[in-house]
Design an enzyme around this catalytic site. Structure first.
Site, PDB file in Angstrom:
ATOM      1  N   GLU A 182       0.823  -1.207   0.000  1.00  0.00           N
ATOM      2  CA  GLU A 182       0.000   0.000   0.000  1.00  0.00           C
ATOM      3  C   GLU A 182       0.868   1.272   0.000  1.00  0.00           C
ATOM      4  O   GLU A 182       0.407   2.348   0.364  1.00  0.00           O
ATOM      5  CB  GLU A 182      -0.960  -0.035   1.190  1.00  0.00           C
ATOM      6  CG  GLU A 182      -1.944  -1.188   1.033  1.00  0.00           C
ATOM      7  CD  GLU A 182      -2.965  -1.299   2.158  1.00  0.00           C
ATOM      8  OE1 GLU A 182      -4.164  -1.264   1.849  1.00  0.00           O
ATOM      9  OE2 GLU A 182      -2.574  -1.425   3.321  1.00  0.00           O
ATOM     10  N   TYR A 184     -11.248  16.975  20.787  1.00  0.00           N
ATOM     11  CA  TYR A 184      -9.983  16.285  20.502  1.00  0.00           C
ATOM     12  C   TYR A 184      -9.913  15.796  19.062  1.00  0.00           C
ATOM     13  O   TYR A 184      -8.868  15.860  18.428  1.00  0.00           O
ATOM     14  CB  TYR A 184      -9.781  15.153  21.518  1.00  0.00           C
ATOM     15  CG  TYR A 184      -9.997  15.710  22.886  1.00  0.00           C
ATOM     16  CD1 TYR A 184      -9.085  16.611  23.422  1.00  0.00           C
ATOM     17  CD2 TYR A 184     -11.190  15.459  23.572  1.00  0.00           C
ATOM     18  CE1 TYR A 184      -9.332  17.221  24.636  1.00  0.00           C
ATOM     19  CE2 TYR A 184     -11.441  16.068  24.790  1.00  0.00           C
ATOM     20  CZ  TYR A 184     -10.508  16.947  25.316  1.00  0.00           C
ATOM     21  OH  TYR A 184     -10.762  17.576  26.507  1.00  0.00           O
TER      22      TYR A 184
HETATM   23 ZN    ZN Z   1      -5.153  -1.446   3.992  1.00  0.00          ZN
END
Ligand code: ZN
Length: 213
Positions: free
Chosen positions: A75, A121
């Site tokens: 990725e 937050y």
């Molecule tokens: Zn992934």
């Protein structure tokens, strides 16, 4: 090896183990990267985030060439797309964490703003989150879709897949990914309930006071 790289390799292994031990990543899911002055460190393919050997972490140059360590994650283009479009990004964290992934699967969220401002937050650490459409794992189109956002979003949800978060440095980016995961859990817990969100003024005040932390 320069001190910067030594320190980043150790920090990457330490924070990835911490994510793994607390259940933010299971199996070999998820990948994390850090930008150095002379390239990018990236978690290798097919390795559990809990078992990283700092010296085996992959290093790529800015043209995407693999220059050291084990073979990088499949990725890798997700990370490169963030670094190319967000010059301030010093780290990228991609997880398949349960609640953010659950949120990425919901049919009726606003794809341009899929994480409502429930707490200060998430506003301070994550900001507005875009959901990009589903494509099959490893499809380089994922990188193209992130490039098409032109750096406007620090965080995206990949539909039916999981979150990708960028930030100033590794520590703050891991914290942002954790905040996104916990907020997604709140969103799912509160579904169907009459929920009070922070107002537009509240969000503007946070942005003016703190920026992105
Ligand atoms: Zn992934």
């Amino acid at each position: 090896m320069m001190d910067e790289e030594r320190k980043s390799r150790d920090e990457l292994a330490y924070l990835c183990r911490s994510l793994f031990e607390r259940g933010f990543s299971v199996g070999t899911a998820g990948n994390v990267s850090v930008r150095l002055s002379d390239g990018i460190l990236m978690t290798p393919t097919n390795v559990r985030l809990g078992d990283l050997d700092p010296d085996c972490i992959s290093k790529l140059d800015f043209d995407g060439r693999h220059v050291a360590g084990d073979k990088p994650t499949k990725e890798v283009f997700l990370h490169q797309a963030f670094y190319d479009t967000r010059p301030d990004a010093g780290a990228v964290v991609h997880l398949h964490s349960t609640w953010a992934t659950a949120l990425s699967c919901l049919a009726d969220i606003d794809p341009d703003d899929c994480v409502p401002p429930l707490t200060p937050y998430v506003v301070m650490r994550v900001g507005t989150v875009k959901r990009v459409p589903y494509v099959k794992p490893g499809d380089p189109k994922m990188g193209d879709m992130i490039r098409d956002l032109q750096g406007k979003y620090a965080a995206v949800l990949l539909a039916n897949h999981g979150p990708v978060v960028s930030g100033k440095n590794l520590f703050s980016t891991v914290a942002a990914a954790e905040e996104l995961e916990e907020t997604a859990r709140l969103i799912v817990a509160l579904r169907g309930m009459n929920t009070q969100l922070l107002t537009r003024d509240d969000v503007a005040e946070l942005n003016a006071t703190f920026g992105r932390i």
